[in-house]
Design a protein around this motif. Structure first.
Motif, PDB file in Angstrom:
ATOM      1  N   LEU A 180       0.897  -1.234   0.212  1.00  0.00           N
ATOM      2  CA  LEU A 180       0.053  -0.164   0.108  1.00  0.00           C
ATOM      3  C   LEU A 180       0.853   1.286  -0.124  1.00  0.00           C
ATOM      4  O   LEU A 180       1.941   1.281   0.521  1.00  0.00           O
ATOM      5  N   PRO A 181       0.569   2.243  -0.928  1.00  0.00           N
ATOM      6  CA  PRO A 181       1.269   3.432  -0.648  1.00  0.00           C
ATOM      7  C   PRO A 181       1.343   4.298   0.591  1.00  0.00           C
ATOM      8  O   PRO A 181       2.282   4.931   0.943  1.00  0.00           O
ATOM      9  N   ASN A 182       0.154   4.202   1.047  1.00  0.00           N
ATOM     10  CA  ASN A 182       0.136   4.786   2.552  1.00  0.00           C
ATOM     11  C   ASN A 182      -1.145   3.812   3.181  1.00  0.00           C
ATOM     12  O   ASN A 182      -2.030   3.570   2.534  1.00  0.00           O
ATOM     13  N   ARG A 183      -0.791   3.732   4.461  1.00  0.00           N
ATOM     14  CA  ARG A 183      -1.992   2.934   5.294  1.00  0.00           C
ATOM     15  C   ARG A 183      -3.109   3.692   5.776  1.00  0.00           C
ATOM     16  O   ARG A 183      -3.193   3.936   6.867  1.00  0.00           O
ATOM     17  N   THR A 184      -3.963   4.073   4.844  1.00  0.00           N
ATOM     18  CA  THR A 184      -5.177   4.678   5.103  1.00  0.00           C
ATOM     19  C   THR A 184      -6.295   3.766   4.720  1.00  0.00           C
ATOM     20  O   THR A 184      -5.908   2.917   4.080  1.00  0.00           O
ATOM     21  N   VAL A 185      -7.491   4.030   5.318  1.00  0.00           N
ATOM     22  CA  VAL A 185      -8.707   3.356   5.210  1.00  0.00           C
ATOM     23  C   VAL A 185      -8.912   3.398   3.748  1.00  0.00           C
ATOM     24  O   VAL A 185      -9.441   2.328   2.859  1.00  0.00           O
ATOM     25  N   GLU A 186      -8.794   4.672   3.013  1.00  0.00           N
ATOM     26  CA  GLU A 186      -9.044   4.724   1.646  1.00  0.00           C
ATOM     27  C   GLU A 186      -8.229   4.109   0.516  1.00  0.00           C
ATOM     28  O   GLU A 186      -8.735   3.511  -0.274  1.00  0.00           O
ATOM     29  N   ALA A 187      -7.030   4.049   0.970  1.00  0.00           N
ATOM     30  CA  ALA A 187      -5.896   3.317  -0.011  1.00  0.00           C
ATOM     31  C   ALA A 187      -6.194   1.857   0.342  1.00  0.00           C
ATOM     32  O   ALA A 187      -6.094   0.861  -0.769  1.00  0.00           O
ATOM     33  N   TYR A 188      -6.707   1.254   1.495  1.00  0.00           N
ATOM     34  CA  TYR A 188      -6.901  -0.317   1.757  1.00  0.00           C
ATOM     35  C   TYR A 188      -8.087  -0.598   0.802  1.00  0.00           C
ATOM     36  O   TYR A 188      -8.343  -1.622   0.263  1.00  0.00           O
ATOM     37  N   GLN A 189      -9.373   0.279   1.040  1.00  0.00           N
ATOM     38  CA  GLN A 189     -10.454  -0.060  -0.083  1.00  0.00           C
ATOM     39  C   GLN A 189     -10.107  -0.100  -1.234  1.00  0.00           C
ATOM     40  O   GLN A 189     -10.927  -0.991  -1.842  1.00  0.00           O
ATOM     41  N   LYS A 190      -9.346   0.837  -1.769  1.00  0.00           N
ATOM     42  CA  LYS A 190      -9.191   0.964  -3.399  1.00  0.00           C
ATOM     43  C   LYS A 190      -8.390  -0.507  -3.682  1.00  0.00           C
ATOM     44  O   LYS A 190      -8.785  -0.939  -4.749  1.00  0.00           O
ATOM     45  N   ALA A 191      -7.348  -0.702  -2.757  1.00  0.00           N
ATOM     46  CA  ALA A 191      -6.660  -1.952  -3.095  1.00  0.00           C
ATOM     47  C   ALA A 191      -7.463  -3.176  -3.198  1.00  0.00           C
ATOM     48  O   ALA A 191      -7.211  -3.914  -4.036  1.00  0.00           O
ATOM     49  N   MET A 192      -8.564  -3.131  -2.245  1.00  0.00           N
ATOM     50  CA  MET A 192      -9.312  -4.349  -2.026  1.00  0.00           C
ATOM     51  C   MET A 192     -10.150  -4.453  -3.066  1.00  0.00           C
ATOM     52  O   MET A 192     -10.553  -5.417  -3.970  1.00  0.00           O
ATOM     53  N   SER A 193     -10.563  -3.080  -3.616  1.00  0.00           N
ATOM     54  CA  SER A 193     -11.597  -3.098  -4.794  1.00  0.00           C
ATOM     55  C   SER A 193     -10.868  -3.654  -5.973  1.00  0.00           C
ATOM     56  O   SER A 193     -11.554  -4.259  -7.138  1.00  0.00           O
ATOM     57  N   GLU A 194      -9.711  -3.348  -6.132  1.00  0.00           N
ATOM     58  CA  GLU A 194      -8.916  -3.600  -7.363  1.00  0.00           C
ATOM     59  C   GLU A 194      -8.308  -4.915  -7.369  1.00  0.00           C
ATOM     60  O   GLU A 194      -7.679  -5.298  -8.496  1.00  0.00           O
TER      61      GLU A 194
END
Length: 71
Positions: A15-29
């Motif tokens: 993950l580029p940064n450990r935020t909720v938004e980054a996690y959600q984007k990575a999970m959806s992709e």
């Protein structure tokens, strides 16, 4: 025959940064892996995932897995 379980994985180290938004984007992709039975899911993960409200989850090392039933 359509698979009954979908597994999505996110590695926290990637993950580029450990935020909720980054996690959600990575999970959806994340590219899903399909399995036909819960036994196949357990074999794929190497252990039994935890039961959650909307499916199952597991954390192995720095990788988070989300398993949903898609029947």
């Amino acid at each position: 025959m359509k698979a009954k379980y979908e597994i999505r994985a996110v590695n926290f180290d990637e993950l580029p940064n450990r935020t909720v938004e980054a996690y959600q984007k990575a999970m959806s992709e994340a590219t899903p892996v399909y399995k036909n039975s819960f036994e196949e899911v357990v074999e794929y993960l190497g252990g039994t995932p935890h039961r959650q409200r909307a499916g199952y989850s597991a954390t192995i090392g720095n990788t988070d897995y989300v398993i949903t039933r898609i029947q």
